[in-house]
Write an enzyme that holds these catalytic residues in place. Structure first.
Site, PDB file in Angstrom:
ATOM      1  N   ASP A   1      -0.619 -12.429   6.701  1.00  0.00           N
ATOM      2  CA  ASP A   1      -2.015 -12.373   6.273  1.00  0.00           C
ATOM      3  C   ASP A   1      -2.893 -12.900   7.403  1.00  0.00           C
ATOM      4  OD1 ASP A   1      -4.106 -12.366   3.912  1.00  0.00           O
ATOM      5  OD2 ASP A   1      -4.307 -14.300   4.926  1.00  0.00           O
ATOM      6  N   ALA A   2      -3.966 -12.182   7.711  1.00  0.00           N
ATOM      7  CA  ALA A   2      -4.810 -12.550   8.849  1.00  0.00           C
ATOM      8  C   ALA A   2      -5.398 -13.946   8.685  1.00  0.00           C
ATOM      9  CB  ALA A   2      -5.922 -11.515   9.023  1.00  0.00           C
TER      10      ALA A   2
ATOM     11  N   ASP B   1      -1.269   0.409  13.540  1.00  0.00           N
ATOM     12  CA  ASP B   1      -0.868   1.678  14.145  1.00  0.00           C
ATOM     13  C   ASP B   1      -0.730   1.590  15.664  1.00  0.00           C
ATOM     14  OD1 ASP B   1      -3.558   1.876  15.172  1.00  0.00           O
ATOM     15  OD2 ASP B   1      -4.169   2.673  13.232  1.00  0.00           O
TER      16      ASP B   1
ATOM     17  N   HIS C   1     -11.363   3.906  18.646  1.00  0.00           N
ATOM     18  CA  HIS C   1     -10.635   2.817  19.304  1.00  0.00           C
ATOM     19  C   HIS C   1     -11.198   2.459  20.674  1.00  0.00           C
ATOM     20  CE1 HIS C   1      -7.564   4.006  16.237  1.00  0.00           C
ATOM     21  NE2 HIS C   1      -7.533   2.688  16.128  1.00  0.00           N
TER      22      HIS C   1
ATOM     23  N   GLN D   1       0.827  -1.199   0.000  1.00  0.00           N
ATOM     24  CA  GLN D   1       0.000   0.000   0.000  1.00  0.00           C
ATOM     25  C   GLN D   1       0.866   1.255   0.000  1.00  0.00           C
ATOM     26  OE1 GLN D   1      -2.178  -0.636   3.635  1.00  0.00           O
ATOM     27  NE2 GLN D   1      -0.299  -1.049   4.737  1.00  0.00           N
TER      28      GLN D   1
ATOM     29  N   ASP E   1      -9.704  -5.552  13.569  1.00  0.00           N
ATOM     30  CA  ASP E   1      -9.628  -4.148  13.144  1.00  0.00           C
ATOM     31  C   ASP E   1      -9.052  -4.099  11.736  1.00  0.00           C
ATOM     32  OD1 ASP E   1      -9.705  -1.395  13.186  1.00  0.00           O
ATOM     33  OD2 ASP E   1      -7.893  -1.163  14.382  1.00  0.00           O
TER      34      ASP E   1
END
Length: 517
Positions: free
Chosen positions: A352-353, A298, A274, A244, A370
């Site tokens: 990768d999730a 983040d 959050h 990205q 998230d």
């Protein structure tokens, strides 16, 4: 000008060069295609749709170019002209598209126009090279050799693009660098076939090369100009990764993160996202020793989780290692998450999730999802019944989870599709039944109304949450009101999302398109 067969002593060297040129132009052509596809997914969204469109338009344009090549009387000079034009159009594609988008907010028309031009010129290359090889006396297997080298070049480009081109150059510099490559191919061809070249070709080539080299030297400045026009605030960090485009902006004490030019958080109001994401699931979990967070590189969600003293381990899984590195090591950005990613209880895994959940042997009391919005099939799979089923297998008997679920206002059916999907997910504690589900929402000024879905085998949500100190927004009273939906956001019929249907993608795109396109 006359492209006649050349004497034998020179033909072998020229044949070798034409094959080498085939390899180089094949690399450049595919790089342009990948840059166009990446840019379109960054700026237009829906990466699968954009990659499909770009590939289809590029290949069909190549077919047109191959057909048009028959009308080129002189293949050697025709090939050189094609390289000059590719160096200009392909080389300046990314700068033109970024500047056009920054100035006008649109990019589709110039993107597809330039893509068609690059495809036509690329399609002319193989037939012209094959004819040029015949002109230099390489009659045997000329077409087969050209095609073989062309395919090898395409393979090299496809491997180099994510591993080297984007991480080392970025889109702007890559576009200009490969434009220079096309022009260098043209330049060496001009020298080798100088008896067939006019002064006009040499003049145009020299001007184009100077322009492309100057553009390449100024590429960082071009990036700064476009970033300044595209973002309201000062850009303090911008870089492209294999996954990205990362951009961080700042105005006074206000910091914002953009991924692929879409806002991810604003430090002014991120607590309104959050805190509702994390504290309902954490405060209602019977046990919260081991926590899994998918996405959230983040570190903001990790920061909120670490407010609970009984948390022993936090596993953060985020695909892009550069995001977690920045928010762990950057002195200013790490302050935003209270240096949570450096906490000894936190383990960061860049993966990768789906693959992580599928292969993990861990057992978690709380799972916080998230992940990015389900705007593509690739992301939608992380909101399917099958994925949630895998998550249930990784949770303890009393474990509960939460997922961000988009806007129940802007994409109402998408939100309730996520809830319906979780309701249909197999309940390990009650065979034959689905999960307990509670939907709720929060107003985040940067995003609007945003929704979340809490789910588990049995949700103990009747009691008031016991919250840690220091929260800026979330209270027991906010929790009660968050579960109440106005008439324009209340539950509607929506299909569950599965790997077969991916109904969620259409709900999501239709909802946002209705409001903003």
């Amino acid at each position: 000008m006359n492209d006649t067969p050349v004497p034998a002593p020179q033909s072998r060297a020229r044949e070798v060069w034409l094959l080498a040129a085939t390899f180089l132009v094949a690399v450049a052509g595919l790089i342009y295609e990948l840059i166009a596809a990446t840019l379109s997914s960054y700026l237009l969204g829906d990466s699968i749709r954009q990659f499909s469109l770009v590939i289809g338009i590029f290949l069909s344009s190549m077919g047109v170019g191959a057909w048009l090549s028959r009308f080129v009387a002189q293949p050697l000079s025709g090939f050189i002209w094609a390289q000059i034009l590719l160096g200009v159009v392909g080389g300046f594609m990314a700068p033109v598209l970024f500047l056009h988008y920054a100035a006008l907010g649109t990019v589709a028309a110039p993107l597809y126009t330039m893509l068609i031009a690059i495809g036509v010129l690329s399609g002319m290359e193989i037939p012209l090279i094959a004819r040029a090889m015949e002109a230099v006396g390489a009659f045997e297997n000329r077409f087969e050799n050209v095609l073989s080298v062309d395919y090898v070049g395409a393979l090299v480009a496809s491997v180099a693009f994510p591993l080297f081109v984007i991480p080392q150059l970025g889109l702007m510099s890559a576009s200009l660098a490969f434009g220079v490559l096309n022009l260098m191919v043209a330049g060496l061809s001009i020298w080798l076939f100088r008896e067939h070249v006019t002064k006009a070709i040499v003049t145009v080539w020299a001007v184009a090369l100077i322009g492309a080299l100057y553009g390449l030297m100024q590429s960082e400045r071009l990036v700064s100009i476009t970033e300044t026009q595209m973002f309201e605030d000062d850009v303090i960090l911008t870089e492209a990764t294999p996954y990205q485009q990362i951009t961080v902006t700042r105005f006074r004490d206000r910091t914002r993160l953009f991924l692929n030019h879409s806002i991810q958080f604003d430090s002014l109001d991120e607590h309104r996202y959050h805190e509702p994401l994390v504290h309902p699931v954490m405060s209602h979990a019977p046990r919260r020793a081991n926590v899994l967070i998918l996405g959230g590189g983040d570190g903001m969600a990790v920061r909120e989780v670490l407010r609970y003293s009984d948390v022993e381990t936090v596993t953060l899984v985020d695909l892009d290692p550069r995001v977690t590195e920045i928010f762990r090591n950057h002195p200013d950005l790490s302050k935003l998450n209270n240096h949570a990613l450096s906490d000894p209880r936190v383990t960061v895994t860049n993966a990768d999730a789906w693959l992580f959940v599928e292969t993990s042997t861990g057992s978690y009391d709380v799972v916080i999802v998230d992940l990015p919005d389900p705007k593509t099939v690739a992301l939608s799979k992380l909101y399917t019944r099958q994925f949630y089923g895998l998550l249930m297998e990784r949770m303890t008997a009393q474990g509960i989870m939460v997922t961000q679920a988009g806007s129940p206002f802007f994409a109402r059916q998408a939100f309730w599709s996520v809830a319906a999907t979780l309701e249909s997910t197999r309940n390990p504690g009650a065979p034959g039944q689905g999960l307990d589900v509670v939907g709720y929402h929060s107003y985040v000024p940067s995003f609007g109304e945003w929704g979340f879905v809490l789910a588990g085998p049995q949700l103990p949500v009747d009691r008031a949450p016991e919250l840690p100190e220091g929260l800026r927004y979330f209270t027991p009273e906010v929790w009660q009101s968050a579960q109440v939906f106005g008439a324009d956001m209340d539950k509607v019929e929506a299909e569950e999302n599965t790997l077969q249907s991916h109904a969620l993608v259409a709900y999501y795109l239709d909802g946002w398109d209705y409001w903003f396109r």
